[in-house]
Scaffold this motif. Structure first.
Motif, PDB file in Angstrom:
ATOM      1  N   ALA A   1       0.806  -1.215   0.042  1.00 41.21           N
ATOM      2  CA  ALA A   1      -0.167   0.018  -0.001  1.00 41.21           C
ATOM      3  C   ALA A   1       0.908   1.283  -0.141  1.00 41.21           C
ATOM      4  O   ALA A   1       0.690   2.232  -0.742  1.00 41.21           O
ATOM      5  N   ALA A   2       1.963   1.360   0.769  1.00 38.77           N
ATOM      6  CA  ALA A   2       2.663   2.252   0.898  1.00 38.77           C
ATOM      7  C   ALA A   2       3.620   2.591  -0.360  1.00 38.77           C
ATOM      8  O   ALA A   2       3.620   3.851  -0.872  1.00 38.77           O
ATOM      9  N   ALA A   3       3.862   1.615  -0.865  1.00 42.18           N
ATOM     10  CA  ALA A   3       4.635   1.700  -2.362  1.00 42.18           C
ATOM     11  C   ALA A   3       3.753   2.037  -3.581  1.00 42.18           C
ATOM     12  O   ALA A   3       4.134   3.165  -4.262  1.00 42.18           O
ATOM     13  N   TRP A   4       2.559   1.542  -3.506  1.00 39.56           N
ATOM     14  CA  TRP A   4       1.631   1.743  -4.391  1.00 39.56           C
ATOM     15  C   TRP A   4       1.041   3.510  -4.251  1.00 39.56           C
ATOM     16  O   TRP A   4       1.236   4.017  -5.266  1.00 39.56           O
ATOM     17  N   ARG A   5       1.195   4.062  -3.356  1.00 44.14           N
ATOM     18  CA  ARG A   5       0.711   5.379  -2.981  1.00 44.14           C
ATOM     19  C   ARG A   5       1.861   6.295  -3.257  1.00 44.14           C
ATOM     20  O   ARG A   5       1.541   7.432  -4.151  1.00 44.14           O
ATOM     21  N   GLU A   6       3.234   5.812  -3.097  1.00 47.31           N
ATOM     22  CA  GLU A   6       4.181   6.516  -3.172  1.00 47.31           C
ATOM     23  C   GLU A   6       4.366   6.770  -5.032  1.00 47.31           C
ATOM     24  O   GLU A   6       4.661   7.763  -5.588  1.00 47.31           O
ATOM     25  N   ALA A   7       4.024   5.629  -5.753  1.00 44.22           N
ATOM     26  CA  ALA A   7       4.125   5.538  -7.200  1.00 44.22           C
ATOM     27  C   ALA A   7       2.933   6.557  -7.745  1.00 44.22           C
ATOM     28  O   ALA A   7       3.194   6.847  -8.999  1.00 44.22           O
ATOM     29  N   HIS A   8       1.843   6.713  -6.953  1.00 44.87           N
ATOM     30  CA  HIS A   8       1.073   7.562  -7.602  1.00 44.87           C
ATOM     31  C   HIS A   8       1.132   9.116  -7.348  1.00 44.87           C
ATOM     32  O   HIS A   8       0.437   9.776  -7.658  1.00 44.87           O
ATOM     33  N   LYS A   9       2.268   9.580  -6.671  1.00 48.77           N
ATOM     34  CA  LYS A   9       2.572  11.206  -6.447  1.00 48.77           C
ATOM     35  C   LYS A   9       2.989  11.544  -7.567  1.00 48.77           C
ATOM     36  O   LYS A   9       3.734  10.913  -8.445  1.00 48.77           O
ATOM     37  N   ARG A  10       2.841  12.968  -7.641  1.00 46.34           N
ATOM     38  CA  ARG A  10       3.368  13.534  -8.909  1.00 46.34           C
ATOM     39  C   ARG A  10       4.863  13.551  -9.145  1.00 46.34           C
ATOM     40  O   ARG A  10       5.693  13.443 -10.246  1.00 46.34           O
ATOM     41  N   ASN A  11       5.765  13.601  -7.624  1.00 47.59           N
ATOM     42  CA  ASN A  11       7.075  13.434  -7.893  1.00 47.59           C
ATOM     43  C   ASN A  11       7.559  12.281  -6.673  1.00 47.59           C
ATOM     44  O   ASN A  11       7.803  12.670  -5.715  1.00 47.59           O
ATOM     45  N   PRO A  12       7.381  11.002  -7.191  1.00 47.31           N
ATOM     46  CA  PRO A  12       7.570   9.819  -6.026  1.00 47.31           C
ATOM     47  C   PRO A  12       9.107   9.870  -5.634  1.00 47.31           C
ATOM     48  O   PRO A  12      10.143  10.308  -6.346  1.00 47.31           O
ATOM     49  N   SER A  13       9.214   9.591  -4.513  1.00 41.73           N
ATOM     50  CA  SER A  13      10.644   9.223  -3.834  1.00 41.73           C
ATOM     51  C   SER A  13      11.289   8.130  -4.399  1.00 41.73           C
ATOM     52  O   SER A  13      10.825   7.036  -4.754  1.00 41.73           O
ATOM     53  N   ILE A  14      12.612   8.336  -4.382  1.00 40.04           N
ATOM     54  CA  ILE A  14      13.658   6.981  -4.838  1.00 40.04           C
ATOM     55  C   ILE A  14      13.689   6.393  -3.671  1.00 40.04           C
ATOM     56  O   ILE A  14      14.298   5.229  -3.809  1.00 40.04           O
ATOM     57  N   TYR A  15      13.772   6.561  -2.305  1.00 43.02           N
ATOM     58  CA  TYR A  15      14.137   5.958  -1.234  1.00 43.02           C
ATOM     59  C   TYR A  15      13.007   4.767  -0.995  1.00 43.02           C
ATOM     60  O   TYR A  15      11.820   4.965  -1.249  1.00 43.02           O
ATOM     61  N   PRO A  16      13.474   3.781  -0.843  1.00 43.85           N
ATOM     62  CA  PRO A  16      12.510   2.500  -0.537  1.00 43.85           C
ATOM     63  C   PRO A  16      11.709   2.385   0.647  1.00 43.85           C
ATOM     64  O   PRO A  16      12.020   2.778   1.794  1.00 43.85           O
ATOM     65  N   HIS A  17      10.461   1.748   0.584  1.00 44.03           N
ATOM     66  CA  HIS A  17       9.892   1.540   1.703  1.00 44.03           C
ATOM     67  C   HIS A  17      10.146  -0.177   2.098  1.00 44.03           C
ATOM     68  O   HIS A  17      10.578  -0.631   1.405  1.00 44.03           O
ATOM     69  N   VAL A  18      10.170  -0.423   3.464  1.00 39.87           N
ATOM     70  CA  VAL A  18      10.864  -1.517   3.944  1.00 39.87           C
ATOM     71  C   VAL A  18      10.092  -2.449   4.857  1.00 39.87           C
ATOM     72  O   VAL A  18       9.538  -1.493   5.709  1.00 39.87           O
ATOM     73  N   ALA A  19      10.278  -3.646   4.823  1.00 35.75           N
ATOM     74  CA  ALA A  19       9.486  -4.698   5.637  1.00 35.75           C
ATOM     75  C   ALA A  19      10.498  -5.392   6.259  1.00 35.75           C
ATOM     76  O   ALA A  19      11.228  -6.300   5.437  1.00 35.75           O
ATOM     77  N   PRO A  20      11.222  -5.423   7.519  1.00 38.31           N
ATOM     78  CA  PRO A  20      12.206  -6.128   8.024  1.00 38.31           C
ATOM     79  C   PRO A  20      11.959  -7.534   8.435  1.00 38.31           C
ATOM     80  O   PRO A  20      10.856  -7.746   8.595  1.00 38.31           O
ATOM     81  N   TYR A  21      12.997  -8.030   8.303  1.00 35.83           N
ATOM     82  CA  TYR A  21      12.851  -9.740   8.811  1.00 35.83           C
ATOM     83  C   TYR A  21      14.124  -9.815   9.409  1.00 35.83           C
ATOM     84  O   TYR A  21      15.185  -9.454   9.067  1.00 35.83           O
ATOM     85  N   GLY A  22      14.237 -11.164  10.037  1.00 34.31           N
ATOM     86  CA  GLY A  22      15.358 -11.588  10.752  1.00 34.31           C
ATOM     87  C   GLY A  22      15.083 -12.584  11.841  1.00 34.31           C
ATOM     88  O   GLY A  22      14.243 -13.327  11.826  1.00 34.31           O
ATOM     89  N   SER A  23      16.189 -12.532  12.589  1.00 29.26           N
ATOM     90  CA  SER A  23      16.106 -13.302  14.023  1.00 29.26           C
ATOM     91  C   SER A  23      15.116 -12.631  14.926  1.00 29.26           C
ATOM     92  O   SER A  23      14.709 -11.482  14.657  1.00 29.26           O
TER      93      SER A  23
END
Length: 106
Positions: free
Chosen positions: A60-82
């Motif tokens: 949802a966050a990435a999709w909203r960002e893509a629809h902005k007039r000037n989208p950010s190049i910085y990534p949205h993140v979902a962390p994982y690990g131990s």
């Protein structure tokens, strides 16, 4: 209208991801399915994180960002690990059609 996204997995804060590719999607559902495939690989590897709700929020966050007039190049993140350290993540950022075509031609 098609949207393009970089999807990368690997250590958070590193310059070189373990896995990276560019996709073209027409709907948020397609984007969510692509992210869910990466999350399933992480969960099958024994890591914690990247729950279905985290995947839905990331899409949802990435999709909203893509629809902005000037989208950010910085990534949205979902962390994982131990359990104690979420050292890796799925990174999703917007891409351009030219980047997609370059990736497909390689």
């Amino acid at each position: 209208m098609s949207k393009y996204f970089h999807i990368m997995t690997g250590l958070r804060g590193c310059y070189m991801p373990d896995n990276a590719y560019v996709i073209r999607v027409d709907t948020r559902r397609e984007l969510k399915a692509a992210i869910e495939d990466e999350a399933r690989l992480c969960r099958d590897s024994g890591f914690v994180g990247c729950s279905k709700s985290a995947v839905a929020s990331l899409a949802a966050a990435a999709w909203r960002e893509a629809h902005k007039r000037n989208p950010s190049i910085y990534p949205h993140v979902a962390p994982y690990g131990s359990r104690d350290n979420r050292h890796s993540a799925i990174h999703v950022s917007t891409a351009t059609r030219a980047e997609y075509l370059e990736f497909e031609s390689a």
